[in-house]
Structures are given as structure tokens and as C-alpha cells.
Design a protein around this motif. Structure first.
Motif, PDB file in Angstrom:
ATOM      1  N   ALA A  39      54.320  27.570   7.400  1.00  0.00           N
ATOM      2  CA  ALA A  39      54.713  28.745   6.615  1.00  0.00           C
ATOM      3  C   ALA A  39      54.509  28.485   5.123  1.00  0.00           C
ATOM      4  CB  ALA A  39      56.165  29.097   6.894  1.00  0.00           C
ATOM      5  N   SER A  40      54.785  27.271   4.693  1.00  0.00           N
ATOM      6  CA  SER A  40      54.575  26.926   3.290  1.00  0.00           C
ATOM      7  C   SER A  40      53.090  26.956   2.936  1.00  0.00           C
ATOM      8  CB  SER A  40      55.152  25.544   3.004  1.00  0.00           C
ATOM      9  OG  SER A  40      54.970  25.216   1.657  1.00  0.00           O
ATOM     10  N   PHE A  41      52.234  26.506   3.845  1.00  0.00           N
ATOM     11  CA  PHE A  41      50.793  26.553   3.606  1.00  0.00           C
ATOM     12  C   PHE A  41      50.310  27.994   3.497  1.00  0.00           C
ATOM     13  CE2 PHE A  41      46.444  26.726   5.343  1.00  0.00           C
ATOM     14  CZ  PHE A  41      45.795  25.988   4.357  1.00  0.00           C
ATOM     15  N   ILE A  42      50.773  28.848   4.393  1.00  0.00           N
ATOM     16  CA  ILE A  42      50.376  30.266   4.360  1.00  0.00           C
ATOM     17  C   ILE A  42      50.872  30.927   3.071  1.00  0.00           C
ATOM     18  CG2 ILE A  42      50.735  32.507   5.486  1.00  0.00           C
ATOM     19  CD1 ILE A  42      50.765  30.935   8.169  1.00  0.00           C
ATOM     20  N   ALA A  43      52.096  30.638   2.672  1.00  0.00           N
ATOM     21  CA  ALA A  43      52.636  31.208   1.436  1.00  0.00           C
ATOM     22  C   ALA A  43      51.858  30.716   0.218  1.00  0.00           C
ATOM     23  CB  ALA A  43      54.112  30.853   1.299  1.00  0.00           C
ATOM     24  N   THR A  44      51.469  29.456   0.226  1.00  0.00           N
ATOM     25  CA  THR A  44      50.697  28.901  -0.878  1.00  0.00           C
ATOM     26  C   THR A  44      49.329  29.572  -0.977  1.00  0.00           C
ATOM     27  OG1 THR A  44      51.818  26.771  -0.648  1.00  0.00           O
ATOM     28  CG2 THR A  44      49.721  26.774  -1.818  1.00  0.00           C
ATOM     29  N   ILE A  45      48.672  29.759   0.152  1.00  0.00           N
ATOM     30  CA  ILE A  45      47.363  30.418   0.154  1.00  0.00           C
ATOM     31  C   ILE A  45      47.485  31.860  -0.337  1.00  0.00           C
ATOM     32  CG2 ILE A  45      45.500  31.242   1.664  1.00  0.00           C
ATOM     33  CD1 ILE A  45      45.446  28.224   1.038  1.00  0.00           C
ATOM     34  N   ILE A  46      48.512  32.568   0.112  1.00  0.00           N
ATOM     35  CA  ILE A  46      48.720  33.951  -0.322  1.00  0.00           C
ATOM     36  C   ILE A  46      48.989  34.006  -1.820  1.00  0.00           C
ATOM     37  CG2 ILE A  46      50.309  35.914  -0.164  1.00  0.00           C
ATOM     38  CD1 ILE A  46      50.508  35.293   2.855  1.00  0.00           C
ATOM     39  N   LEU A  47      49.808  33.093  -2.329  1.00  0.00           N
ATOM     40  CA  LEU A  47      50.125  33.066  -3.758  1.00  0.00           C
ATOM     41  C   LEU A  47      48.879  32.787  -4.595  1.00  0.00           C
ATOM     42  CD1 LEU A  47      52.356  33.186  -5.895  1.00  0.00           C
ATOM     43  CD2 LEU A  47      52.684  30.748  -5.549  1.00  0.00           C
ATOM     44  N   ILE A  48      48.085  31.829  -4.180  1.00  0.00           N
ATOM     45  CA  ILE A  48      46.856  31.520  -4.918  1.00  0.00           C
ATOM     46  C   ILE A  48      45.866  32.684  -4.827  1.00  0.00           C
ATOM     47  CG2 ILE A  48      44.825  30.008  -4.916  1.00  0.00           C
ATOM     48  CD1 ILE A  48      46.727  27.708  -4.217  1.00  0.00           C
ATOM     49  N   ALA A  49      45.765  33.311  -3.653  1.00  0.00           N
ATOM     50  CA  ALA A  49      44.851  34.446  -3.496  1.00  0.00           C
ATOM     51  C   ALA A  49      45.266  35.637  -4.361  1.00  0.00           C
ATOM     52  CB  ALA A  49      44.778  34.861  -2.028  1.00  0.00           C
ATOM     53  N   LEU A  50      46.550  35.928  -4.412  1.00  0.00           N
ATOM     54  CA  LEU A  50      47.019  37.057  -5.231  1.00  0.00           C
ATOM     55  C   LEU A  50      46.802  36.813  -6.718  1.00  0.00           C
ATOM     56  CD1 LEU A  50      50.311  38.122  -3.433  1.00  0.00           C
ATOM     57  CD2 LEU A  50      48.215  39.450  -3.666  1.00  0.00           C
ATOM     58  N   THR A  51      47.060  35.587  -7.163  1.00  0.00           N
ATOM     59  CA  THR A  51      46.846  35.305  -8.583  1.00  0.00           C
ATOM     60  C   THR A  51      45.358  35.284  -8.919  1.00  0.00           C
ATOM     61  OG1 THR A  51      47.115  32.943  -8.086  1.00  0.00           O
ATOM     62  CG2 THR A  51      49.029  34.098  -8.968  1.00  0.00           C
ATOM     63  N   TYR A  52      44.526  34.855  -7.968  1.00  0.00           N
ATOM     64  CA  TYR A  52      43.080  34.909  -8.183  1.00  0.00           C
ATOM     65  C   TYR A  52      42.607  36.361  -8.256  1.00  0.00           C
ATOM     66  CZ  TYR A  52      38.084  34.419  -7.442  1.00  0.00           C
ATOM     67  OH  TYR A  52      36.721  34.511  -7.568  1.00  0.00           O
ATOM     68  N   TRP A  53      43.113  37.177  -7.347  1.00  0.00           N
ATOM     69  CA  TRP A  53      42.746  38.596  -7.304  1.00  0.00           C
ATOM     70  C   TRP A  53      43.140  39.296  -8.604  1.00  0.00           C
ATOM     71  CZ3 TRP A  53      45.495  42.715  -3.858  1.00  0.00           C
ATOM     72  CH2 TRP A  53      44.751  43.878  -3.825  1.00  0.00           C
ATOM     73  N   GLY A  54      44.255  38.897  -9.169  1.00  0.00           N
ATOM     74  CA  GLY A  54      44.722  39.492 -10.420  1.00  0.00           C
ATOM     75  C   GLY A  54      44.015  38.967 -11.658  1.00  0.00           C
ATOM     76  N   GLY A  55      43.121  38.000 -11.491  1.00  0.00           N
ATOM     77  CA  GLY A  55      42.353  37.502 -12.627  1.00  0.00           C
ATOM     78  C   GLY A  55      43.020  36.371 -13.383  1.00  0.00           C
ATOM     79  N   PHE A  56      44.037  35.757 -12.806  1.00  0.00           N
ATOM     80  CA  PHE A  56      44.773  34.700 -13.489  1.00  0.00           C
ATOM     81  C   PHE A  56      43.912  33.473 -13.749  1.00  0.00           C
ATOM     82  CE2 PHE A  56      47.686  30.978 -13.191  1.00  0.00           C
ATOM     83  CZ  PHE A  56      48.419  31.210 -14.347  1.00  0.00           C
ATOM     84  N   TYR A  57      42.947  33.196 -12.882  1.00  0.00           N
ATOM     85  CA  TYR A  57      42.165  31.971 -12.980  1.00  0.00           C
ATOM     86  C   TYR A  57      40.876  32.114 -13.779  1.00  0.00           C
ATOM     87  CZ  TYR A  57      45.358  30.513  -9.347  1.00  0.00           C
ATOM     88  OH  TYR A  57      46.490  30.216  -8.650  1.00  0.00           O
ATOM     89  N   GLU A  58      40.614  33.265 -14.374  1.00  0.00           N
ATOM     90  CA  GLU A  58      39.379  33.450 -15.128  1.00  0.00           C
ATOM     91  C   GLU A  58      39.210  32.444 -16.263  1.00  0.00           C
ATOM     92  OE1 GLU A  58      38.677  37.487 -16.241  1.00  0.00           O
ATOM     93  OE2 GLU A  58      38.931  38.192 -14.178  1.00  0.00           O
ATOM     94  N   PRO A  59      40.249  32.153 -17.060  1.00  0.00           N
ATOM     95  CA  PRO A  59      40.066  31.124 -18.096  1.00  0.00           C
ATOM     96  C   PRO A  59      39.760  29.744 -17.507  1.00  0.00           C
ATOM     97  CG  PRO A  59      41.989  32.457 -18.595  1.00  0.00           C
ATOM     98  CD  PRO A  59      41.540  32.829 -17.222  1.00  0.00           C
ATOM     99  N   LEU A  60      40.366  29.412 -16.379  1.00  0.00           N
ATOM    100  CA  LEU A  60      40.099  28.126 -15.740  1.00  0.00           C
ATOM    101  C   LEU A  60      38.671  28.064 -15.208  1.00  0.00           C
ATOM    102  CD1 LEU A  60      41.123  25.379 -14.778  1.00  0.00           C
ATOM    103  CD2 LEU A  60      41.915  26.505 -12.694  1.00  0.00           C
ATOM    104  N   ILE A  61      38.213  29.140 -14.600  1.00  0.00           N
ATOM    105  CA  ILE A  61      36.839  29.187 -14.090  1.00  0.00           C
ATOM    106  C   ILE A  61      35.847  29.101 -15.234  1.00  0.00           C
ATOM    107  CG2 ILE A  61      35.155  30.651 -12.900  1.00  0.00           C
ATOM    108  CD1 ILE A  61      37.545  31.647 -11.170  1.00  0.00           C
ATOM    109  N   ASP A  62      36.144  29.809 -16.339  1.00  0.00           N
ATOM    110  CA  ASP A  62      35.273  29.724 -17.520  1.00  0.00           C
ATOM    111  C   ASP A  62      35.229  28.298 -18.058  1.00  0.00           C
ATOM    112  OD1 ASP A  62      34.743  32.404 -17.336  1.00  0.00           O
ATOM    113  OD2 ASP A  62      36.184  32.979 -18.897  1.00  0.00           O
ATOM    114  N   PHE A  63      36.375  27.631 -18.091  1.00  0.00           N
ATOM    115  CA  PHE A  63      36.427  26.252 -18.571  1.00  0.00           C
ATOM    116  C   PHE A  63      35.646  25.313 -17.668  1.00  0.00           C
ATOM    117  CE2 PHE A  63      38.677  22.124 -18.252  1.00  0.00           C
ATOM    118  CZ  PHE A  63      38.277  21.606 -19.471  1.00  0.00           C
ATOM    119  N   LEU A  64      35.780  25.488 -16.358  1.00  0.00           N
ATOM    120  CA  LEU A  64      35.110  24.606 -15.421  1.00  0.00           C
ATOM    121  C   LEU A  64      33.596  24.821 -15.383  1.00  0.00           C
ATOM    122  CD1 LEU A  64      37.635  24.628 -12.441  1.00  0.00           C
ATOM    123  CD2 LEU A  64      37.263  22.817 -14.127  1.00  0.00           C
ATOM    124  N   THR A  65      33.150  26.043 -15.643  1.00  0.00           N
ATOM    125  CA  THR A  65      31.732  26.333 -15.602  1.00  0.00           C
ATOM    126  C   THR A  65      31.043  26.165 -16.962  1.00  0.00           C
ATOM    127  OG1 THR A  65      32.149  28.690 -15.925  1.00  0.00           O
ATOM    128  CG2 THR A  65      31.927  27.907 -13.646  1.00  0.00           C
TER     129      THR A  65
END
Length: 68
Positions: A39-65
Motif C-alpha cells: 500500500a505504501s508503494f502504491i501511495a508513493t507511485i500515486i503521489l509522484i505521478a500526481l506531482t509530475y502531472w501537475g508540473g512539479f518536476y519541470e525544474p528538476l527535469i530541466d536541470f537534469l537535461t
């Protein structure tokens, strides 16, 4: 602190900290026998997916690329 870090890395710092906290939380659920790790794994995946969908990781992706 802003002067010590490159601008893109400074913008990606909240995302890096968030991912570190999520990983620590998931690893602690694996070590704790009273918590359901599936259940913790599923919740973690959902949390990361929702924050990705909302654009939270765009600065990190820009930094990594970016080529520093």
C-alpha cells in the motif's frame, strides 16, 4: 545560498528534497513490520505521478537535461 548553487540547481532543490523524503518514507515502510509496504508503494507511485502531472518536476527535469 543562492550564490553557491547554479540557478537551475537552486530551482530544482525542492524537488530533490521532496523525492528524498518520499524515498525515506517508502524505505521506512519496508523496514516496519506493522505497515503494509504494498500500500505504501502504491501511495508513493500515486503521489509522484500526481506531482509530475501537475508540473512539479519541470525544474528538476530541466536541470537534469541541461549541460552544465
Amino acid at each position: 545560498m543562492k550564490e553557491l548553487l547554479p540557478p537551475l540547481m537552486f530551482e530544482a532543490l525542492p524537488q530533490i528534497i521532496f523525492l528524498a523524503v518520499v524515498v525515506i518514507n517508502f524505505l521506512s515502510s519496508l523496514l516496519d513490520r506493522d505497515r503494509n509496504s504494498t500500500a505504501s508503494f502504491i501511495a508513493t507511485i500515486i503521489l509522484i505521478a500526481l506531482t509530475y502531472w501537475g508540473g512539479f518536476y519541470e525544474p528538476l527535469i530541466d536541470f537534469l537535461t541541461s549541460k552544465i
